[in-house]
Design a protein around this motif. Sequence first.
Motif, PDB file in Angstrom:
ATOM      1  N   GLN A   8      16.868 -14.768   1.769  1.00  0.00           N
ATOM      2  CA  GLN A   8      16.870 -13.366   2.462  1.00  0.00           C
ATOM      3  C   GLN A   8      18.108 -12.405   1.680  1.00  0.00           C
ATOM      4  O   GLN A   8      19.710 -12.955   2.467  1.00  0.00           O
ATOM      5  N   LYS A  68      14.288 -12.013  -0.612  1.00  0.00           N
ATOM      6  CA  LYS A  68      13.534 -11.631  -0.225  1.00  0.00           C
ATOM      7  C   LYS A  68      13.676  -9.717   0.757  1.00  0.00           C
ATOM      8  O   LYS A  68      15.338 -10.215   1.511  1.00  0.00           O
ATOM      9  N   ASP A  69      13.561  -8.652   1.024  1.00  0.00           N
ATOM     10  CA  ASP A  69      14.150  -8.320   2.053  1.00  0.00           C
ATOM     11  C   ASP A  69      14.131  -7.690   3.500  1.00  0.00           C
ATOM     12  O   ASP A  69      13.258  -8.922   3.897  1.00  0.00           O
ATOM     13  N   ASN A  71      12.419  -7.097   5.717  1.00  0.00           N
ATOM     14  CA  ASN A  71      10.372  -6.975   5.464  1.00  0.00           C
ATOM     15  C   ASN A  71       9.545  -7.989   5.286  1.00  0.00           C
ATOM     16  O   ASN A  71       8.555  -7.017   5.346  1.00  0.00           O
ATOM     17  N   GLY A  72      10.194  -8.507   3.840  1.00  0.00           N
ATOM     18  CA  GLY A  72       9.511  -9.821   3.562  1.00  0.00           C
ATOM     19  C   GLY A  72       9.214  -9.221   2.160  1.00  0.00           C
ATOM     20  O   GLY A  72       8.551  -9.780   1.555  1.00  0.00           O
ATOM     21  N   LYS A  73       9.821  -7.744   2.131  1.00  0.00           N
ATOM     22  CA  LYS A  73       9.214  -7.564   0.100  1.00  0.00           C
ATOM     23  C   LYS A  73      10.172  -8.164  -0.928  1.00  0.00           C
ATOM     24  O   LYS A  73      11.171  -8.489  -0.616  1.00  0.00           O
ATOM     25  N   GLU A  74      10.008  -8.481  -1.767  1.00  0.00           N
ATOM     26  CA  GLU A  74      10.498  -9.642  -3.025  1.00  0.00           C
ATOM     27  C   GLU A  74      11.608  -8.304  -3.678  1.00  0.00           C
ATOM     28  O   GLU A  74      10.771  -7.599  -4.033  1.00  0.00           O
ATOM     29  N   VAL A  75      12.429  -8.429  -3.467  1.00  0.00           N
ATOM     30  CA  VAL A  75      13.133  -7.461  -4.039  1.00  0.00           C
ATOM     31  C   VAL A  75      14.338  -8.355  -6.000  1.00  0.00           C
ATOM     32  O   VAL A  75      15.175  -7.558  -6.460  1.00  0.00           O
ATOM     33  N   LYS A  77      13.785 -11.822  -8.504  1.00  0.00           N
ATOM     34  CA  LYS A  77      12.956 -13.133  -8.634  1.00  0.00           C
ATOM     35  C   LYS A  77      14.109 -14.275  -9.785  1.00  0.00           C
ATOM     36  O   LYS A  77      13.711 -13.328 -11.001  1.00  0.00           O
TER      37      LYS A  77
END
Length: 219
Positions: A8, A68-69, A71-75, A77
């Motif tokens: 994170q 992920k940030d 908020n759980g959004k993948e930023v 990979k």
Amino acid sequence: MEHVVNAQLRSIVGKKRAVRRLRAQGVIPAIAYGPGLEKPVSLALEKNSFLKLFKEVTESTPLTLVVKDENGKEVLKHMAFIKMVQYDKVTDEVRHVDFYIPEAHHKMKINVPLHIVGKAIGVEKGGILEVIHHEVVVEALPDRIPETIEIDVTSLDLGDSLRVKDVKLPEGVKIDMEPEDVLITIVVPRGLEVEETVTTTETSEPEVLKKGKKEEEEK
């Protein structure tokens, strides 16, 4: 097998008290950097999950780093390698992890461990297998980096050595060391050397005496 590291984004950076609080909550601070990123990224790793994965990988194991940030959004990979692990001097616990993010089409250098297989002929005869280098520096594209390099020592006899130039490598992989550098050698124990020398001397001496006697008879 794909090894995935879930992380994170970490907003707390450089504040010792806050970082200590993160560690107390079961979080390992980390950072990702390298030519595959525009700038370094501070990360937080869930301690138990990372330590479980850490037991299964080495420095040369390619990882999939998923970030992920809050908020759980993948930023992010990306392929990654463990570059450095910092340990607590007292407890030996992992305190910080550095991830190296390579650029896909550019070669990189990394340490790769040697995996020795077989039992050397020289060892069967009483010799001692001595490993000079347990790992080697390898240069290759990120997706060509081998996790280990297998070395078969079966054919090594007493006094034999295996050098960098003798290693069979996958296509596109190069060892960044001198070709004549010795990786493994079969050491002959001193006692074994003396025994062989005495045997040779005793065998050759009668031949010389016999030859002299024959010459005298011919005269």
